[in-house]
Each structure stands twice: as C-alpha cells, then as structure tokens.
Design a protein around this motif. Structure first.
Motif, PDB file in Angstrom:
ATOM      1  N   ILE A 159       0.981  -1.179   0.101  1.00 18.04           N
ATOM      2  CA  ILE A 159      -0.043  -0.004  -0.030  1.00 18.04           C
ATOM      3  C   ILE A 159       0.998   1.178  -0.025  1.00 18.04           C
ATOM      4  N   VAL A 160       1.986   1.329   0.909  1.00 21.26           N
ATOM      5  CA  VAL A 160       2.777   2.264   0.782  1.00 21.26           C
ATOM      6  C   VAL A 160       3.495   2.618  -0.584  1.00 21.26           C
ATOM      7  N   GLN A 161       3.883   1.459  -1.310  1.00 22.87           N
ATOM      8  CA  GLN A 161       4.220   1.532  -2.657  1.00 22.87           C
ATOM      9  C   GLN A 161       3.644   2.263  -3.414  1.00 22.87           C
ATOM     10  N   MET A 162       2.131   1.727  -3.587  1.00 26.29           N
ATOM     11  CA  MET A 162       1.264   2.516  -4.496  1.00 26.29           C
ATOM     12  C   MET A 162       0.909   4.006  -4.131  1.00 26.29           C
ATOM     13  N   GLU A 163       0.952   4.140  -3.012  1.00 25.70           N
ATOM     14  CA  GLU A 163       0.461   5.530  -2.586  1.00 25.70           C
ATOM     15  C   GLU A 163       1.712   6.323  -2.874  1.00 25.70           C
ATOM     16  N   THR A 164       2.770   5.924  -2.864  1.00 27.30           N
ATOM     17  CA  THR A 164       3.997   6.766  -2.916  1.00 27.30           C
ATOM     18  C   THR A 164       4.073   7.358  -4.474  1.00 27.30           C
ATOM     19  N   LEU A 165       3.814   6.236  -5.360  1.00 28.21           N
ATOM     20  CA  LEU A 165       3.841   6.457  -6.720  1.00 28.21           C
ATOM     21  C   LEU A 165       2.508   7.450  -7.065  1.00 28.21           C
ATOM     22  N   GLY A 169       3.009  11.388  -8.412  1.00 30.58           N
ATOM     23  CA  GLY A 169       2.601  12.012  -9.507  1.00 30.58           C
ATOM     24  C   GLY A 169       3.162  12.379 -10.809  1.00 30.58           C
ATOM     25  N   GLY A 170       3.995  11.730 -10.968  1.00 30.60           N
ATOM     26  CA  GLY A 170       4.705  11.935 -12.235  1.00 30.60           C
ATOM     27  C   GLY A 170       5.957  13.112 -12.206  1.00 30.60           C
ATOM     28  N   ASP A 197      -2.640   5.326 -13.251  1.00 32.93           N
ATOM     29  CA  ASP A 197      -2.094   6.573 -13.878  1.00 32.93           C
ATOM     30  C   ASP A 197      -0.807   6.835 -13.118  1.00 32.93           C
ATOM     31  N   ALA A 198      -0.952   6.538 -11.883  1.00 28.44           N
ATOM     32  CA  ALA A 198       0.262   6.488 -10.899  1.00 28.44           C
ATOM     33  C   ALA A 198       1.199   5.583 -11.441  1.00 28.44           C
ATOM     34  N   ILE A 199       1.007   4.365 -11.686  1.00 23.69           N
ATOM     35  CA  ILE A 199       1.942   3.375 -12.056  1.00 23.69           C
ATOM     36  C   ILE A 199       2.774   3.678 -13.471  1.00 23.69           C
ATOM     37  N   ARG A 200       1.637   4.162 -14.638  1.00 18.21           N
ATOM     38  CA  ARG A 200       2.371   4.745 -15.859  1.00 18.21           C
ATOM     39  C   ARG A 200       3.259   5.868 -15.871  1.00 18.21           C
ATOM     40  N   ASP A 201       3.057   6.921 -14.694  1.00 18.50           N
ATOM     41  CA  ASP A 201       3.589   8.248 -14.751  1.00 18.50           C
ATOM     42  C   ASP A 201       4.679   8.328 -13.719  1.00 18.50           C
ATOM     43  N   THR A 235      -4.363  -3.299 -17.713  1.00 19.34           N
ATOM     44  CA  THR A 235      -3.353  -2.538 -16.746  1.00 19.34           C
ATOM     45  C   THR A 235      -2.279  -1.693 -17.560  1.00 19.34           C
ATOM     46  N   PRO A 236      -1.615  -0.907 -17.065  1.00 14.28           N
ATOM     47  CA  PRO A 236      -0.595  -0.226 -17.691  1.00 14.28           C
ATOM     48  C   PRO A 236       0.300  -1.105 -18.172  1.00 14.28           C
ATOM     49  N   ASN A 237       0.889  -0.445 -19.417  1.00 14.88           N
ATOM     50  CA  ASN A 237       1.974  -1.353 -20.259  1.00 14.88           C
ATOM     51  C   ASN A 237       3.077  -1.665 -19.183  1.00 14.88           C
ATOM     52  N   ASN A 238       3.562  -0.801 -18.281  1.00 13.26           N
ATOM     53  CA  ASN A 238       4.723  -0.945 -17.646  1.00 13.26           C
ATOM     54  C   ASN A 238       4.414  -1.830 -16.218  1.00 13.26           C
TER      55      ASN A 238
END
Length: 268
Positions: A159-165, A169-170, A197-201, A235-238
């Motif tokens: 959760i920390v990992q995802m929220e950090t991304l 915010g790119g 979006d967070a994963i992608r950016d 899901t995002p390409n990355n």
C-alpha cells in the motif's frame, strides 16, 4: 509479520476508505527535507555498495535524507508490512542476504512506518506514509541524481508502494516499484483502478510478485483483477503480475525465498 493474519477481518471496512485527495497530495514538488547534513553528502564521487542496512523511519515524522545511503549507484528501499516495524531492518537484511546469494550486490535500505493499532488504522497510516515517502524521495533524488531508486513493499508495505507512486504524480520516476504479498486491493493496478495513472507516470516498471499460497494478501495472492463493471481488463503497459507460487509457501516467505528474490532482481 505473522500478525498480518488479523488483517483479514478488516478488509471490507478498509477497501473503500481511501481519500483520493490524500493520494494526490504531492503532484508537482518535493519538499526540501534535508534537516541536518545530507545534501552535501552526495556531492562527491559515487560510493561503493554497502552491506549496512540504514533505516528511513517515518514514525516520528519525516526523517532527514542523511538517514539513507548517499552517493550510491543504486538503492533498493524495502518497506515492511503490518506489525513489521520492529523488524523493519532485519526484514530488509533478510532480503539483502537472499539477494546477495542470487548475485545482487547493490545497496538495500529499510523504510519504517507507523503500523500500530488495528488493521484499518494501520492501513490508513500506510496510505498517509506514501505521501511522506514521496516527498522524502523527491528531496533524496535531488541530492542523489545519479542513484537508481527501487521500491519493494511487503504486505501493507505494498500500500505504501502504491500511494508513494500516486503522490509522486509524475514529478519524477523511480526505476522499479514492486510488491510482494501486497495487501493493496486487487484492482488497484488496473486502468480502471486508483493507481493506473500513478504506475504509468511515476515508475519505469511495476511488478506484483504474488503467491496463490498466500492466504493473507489481497493483490498479492494472484493477478490484478480488472474484471469489474467499469473495467476493460487492462493494466498499464509497464505493469506485470509475476507468479512466484512455486517458491513462496506463505505470506512471510517472500524475502527468504531464492526463487522469489531471483525473479525480483532478474527484473532489475
């Protein structure tokens, strides 16, 4: 970490409790958090890799960047899960030792957050820590522009990992942002989810290392579930789901599993 088992009873109450505004707290800037010496430490030549496990501890507020290694080629920041704060450093060391055994020699650092209280309050703390960690990482990368940054979150550390991304915010990107046995919701990485979006950016690559033998994880017990009413299954390409079930027998075995850790560092 074994106390993560108590989290199952709280999942339904916590899945929808996230405030999106908190996830977007940091979009464009990273706060200068050098409180003490730290900025100057990275100005010299690149340091050799170290076996020392330093600790970036958010339990008392935002720590100085000097609490992390300076001038390294690469740093893998390992984030513990629920009830794991007291063993944050030793857990990071377990990952480091296994990684060394499979040939990864770069620097590993522990990230500690306030996981006290019942599962739902700990989850809220994990989400709040993401914004703090993102701001801290902004200052750290400014001071260490040549350092490759990798994130690895276990259980609620996912959760920390995802929220950090999301909080980044790119505004900058980390090389990899991965999870093992993640307690994030199963549609979180989807294009229809909260973090597509967070994963992608904000990351070069994001991996969900999952085990179907893990009875505690949410996202981390299988592939991302993008089959909801408002999802198109993408899901995002990355982003990639990586099955490590053959190597991981339960929720606490990821960091000590050569097969799992070999898969992780193989994507570095």
């Amino acid at each position: 970490m074994t106390s993560d088992a108590h989290a199952d009873s709280a999942t339904e109450n916590s899945d929808s409790a996230t405030d999106l505004s908190r996830r977007r707290l940091l979009r464009t800037t990273a706060t200068a958090i050098a409180a003490g010496a730290g900025l100057s430490a990275a100005s010299g030549s690149t340091a050799a890799d170290t076996d020392e496990i330093m600790e970036v501890d958010f339990r008392g507020g935002t720590p100085p960047i000097a609490d992390a290694p300076q001038g390294e080629d690469e740093v893998a920041f390992v984030v513990h899960g629920y009830t794991g704060s007291s063993t944050s450093v030793s857990g990071a060391r377990t990952f480091q030792q296994t990684a060394r055994d499979v040939g990864y020699t770069e620097t590993v650092t522990a990230v500690t957050w306030d996981d006290s209280g019942l599962p739902w309050s700990a989850e809220a703390s994990a989400r709040d820590t993401g914004a703090q960690f993102a701001s801290w990482l902004g200052a750290y990368t400014d001071a260490n522009p040549g350092t490759t940054i990798r994130l690895l979150g276990h259980s609620m550390g996912g959760i920390v990992q995802m929220e950090t991304l999301a909080a980044i915010g790119g505004s900058f990107t980390v090389e990899t942002a991965d999870s093992i046995g993640s307690y994030e919701v199963s549609d979180a990485p989807c294009d229809c989810g909260d973090f597509g979006d967070a994963i992608r950016d904000s990351a070069g690559e994001v991996h969900n290392y999952y085990s179907t033998n893990d009875s505690i994880a949410r996202l981390g017990d299988g592939q991302a579930d993008c089959s909801g009413w408002f999802c198109d299954g993408t899901t995002p390409n990355n982003y990639d789901d990586v099955d490590v079930s053959d190597s991981v027998s339960d929720h606490t075995s990821y960091k000590e599993s050569p097969g799992c850790v070999s898969a992780i560092v193989g994507n570095y």
